[in-house]
Design a protein around this motif. Sequence first.
Motif, mmCIF file in Angstrom:
data_model
loop_
_atom_site.group_PDB
_atom_site.id
_atom_site.type_symbol
_atom_site.label_atom_id
_atom_site.label_comp_id
_atom_site.label_asym_id
_atom_site.label_seq_id
_atom_site.Cartn_x
_atom_site.Cartn_y
_atom_site.Cartn_z
ATOM 1 N N HIS A 1 0.831 -1.203 0.000
ATOM 2 C CA HIS A 1 0.000 0.000 0.000
ATOM 3 C C HIS A 1 0.868 1.257 0.000
ATOM 4 O O HIS A 1 1.910 1.306 0.667
ATOM 5 C CB HIS A 1 -0.916 0.025 1.222
ATOM 6 C CG HIS A 1 -2.121 -0.855 1.092
ATOM 7 N ND1 HIS A 1 -2.043 -2.178 0.713
ATOM 8 C CD2 HIS A 1 -3.446 -0.597 1.287
ATOM 9 C CE1 HIS A 1 -3.262 -2.698 0.678
ATOM 10 N NE2 HIS A 1 -4.125 -1.766 1.016
ATOM 11 N N VAL A 2 0.425 2.266 -0.734
ATOM 12 C CA VAL A 2 1.110 3.552 -0.795
ATOM 13 C C VAL A 2 0.248 4.580 -0.071
ATOM 14 O O VAL A 2 -0.903 4.813 -0.444
ATOM 15 C CB VAL A 2 1.350 3.992 -2.252
ATOM 16 C CG1 VAL A 2 2.013 5.368 -2.288
ATOM 17 C CG2 VAL A 2 2.206 2.967 -2.980
ATOM 18 N N VAL A 3 0.810 5.180 0.975
ATOM 19 C CA VAL A 3 0.094 6.151 1.805
ATOM 20 C C VAL A 3 0.854 7.471 1.784
ATOM 21 O O VAL A 3 2.062 7.503 2.036
ATOM 22 C CB VAL A 3 -0.050 5.647 3.256
ATOM 23 C CG1 VAL A 3 -0.675 6.716 4.144
ATOM 24 C CG2 VAL A 3 -0.886 4.370 3.290
ATOM 25 N N LEU A 4 0.146 8.561 1.492
ATOM 26 C CA LEU A 4 0.784 9.871 1.429
ATOM 27 C C LEU A 4 0.600 10.612 2.746
ATOM 28 O O LEU A 4 -0.523 10.823 3.198
ATOM 29 C CB LEU A 4 0.193 10.702 0.288
ATOM 30 C CG LEU A 4 0.672 10.297 -1.109
ATOM 31 C CD1 LEU A 4 -0.117 9.119 -1.630
ATOM 32 C CD2 LEU A 4 0.553 11.461 -2.071
ATOM 33 N N ALA A 5 1.716 10.986 3.353
ATOM 34 C CA ALA A 5 1.695 11.772 4.590
ATOM 35 C C ALA A 5 2.784 12.833 4.460
ATOM 36 O O ALA A 5 3.704 12.908 5.270
ATOM 37 C CB ALA A 5 1.926 10.883 5.799
ATOM 38 N N HIS A 6 2.688 13.636 3.410
ATOM 39 C CA HIS A 6 3.784 14.529 3.051
ATOM 40 C C HIS A 6 4.001 15.646 4.057
ATOM 41 O O HIS A 6 5.134 16.071 4.289
ATOM 42 C CB HIS A 6 3.531 15.114 1.653
ATOM 43 C CG HIS A 6 4.752 15.658 0.994
ATOM 44 N ND1 HIS A 6 5.010 16.999 0.897
ATOM 45 C CD2 HIS A 6 5.801 15.033 0.404
ATOM 46 C CE1 HIS A 6 6.157 17.185 0.267
ATOM 47 N NE2 HIS A 6 6.655 16.010 -0.048
#
Length: 283
Positions: A197-202
């Motif tokens: 899974h790819v999760v964005l928390a930039h």
Amino acid sequence: MAASAAAIRSPLLWLFALAAALFFASGYLLLDSAAAPPARHPHEGLRLGGSRRLVGKCDPAETLLRVFMYDLPPEFHFGLLDWTPGAGAGGGVWPDVRDGAPEYPSGLNLQHSIEYWLTLDLLASEQGAPTPCAAERVRDAAAADVVFVPFFASLSFNHHSRVVPPARGSEDRVLQRRLLQYLAARPEWRRTGGRDHVVLAHHPNGMLDARYRLWPCVFVLCDFGRYPPSVANLDKDVIAPYRHVVGNFANDTAGYDDRQTLLYFQGAIYRKDASTLLLTHPN
């Protein structure tokens, strides 16, 4: 066992890093073209395909990555931009990006807008918007290289991290809890434990609570400054650049020896505000 898992994930990680870089580059072009044609309604501040530099549309045969993207409710993504579902290619969950897209907030918000651009790129690949793409959205998770979680975590933190009485918690934390519940119930997450899974928390404070439950996934971050190595590290995660929010010089052809002014970026929260330092040229 850990070494074997790392060996399997390493090629996938580098492939995603390359695709992410291409995603972000195309996002810059789209943003540059946003002001060219007049908007036909409030959600057309961004005009996909409006730039003359973007020729042709997404060709699945030339994409680098196959991505399964969850159909999360709008409250996790474009609903944070005051978009409401309607008729169109999105089927009520997503905007029809062939006509335009909800406008992303300006100013320092743009630093962390990668969550917005990646989601738009995947939607464009599926809906047939006249833009090139580095990845294509697929509906079969078994045929995908990665699983994308389209939660605009940075926007959620920037706009909804404060507690508004009489609520006891912030809307941002409520969304994080709902996201964890959603993922825990999905067979795609249970199949791999979230490792694909790819999760964005930039934003450094994005996913402040959920990050400790999502640690097996591939995070897309701006840096590792506020993450323990057990949660985020170079073995599995991707560091993406900030969206450039300082205006470029127009028709700038000066070389190194012609410059007597050093431009630099101030740190902390104003890291993208330009400051100047006058120097005496050695010659």
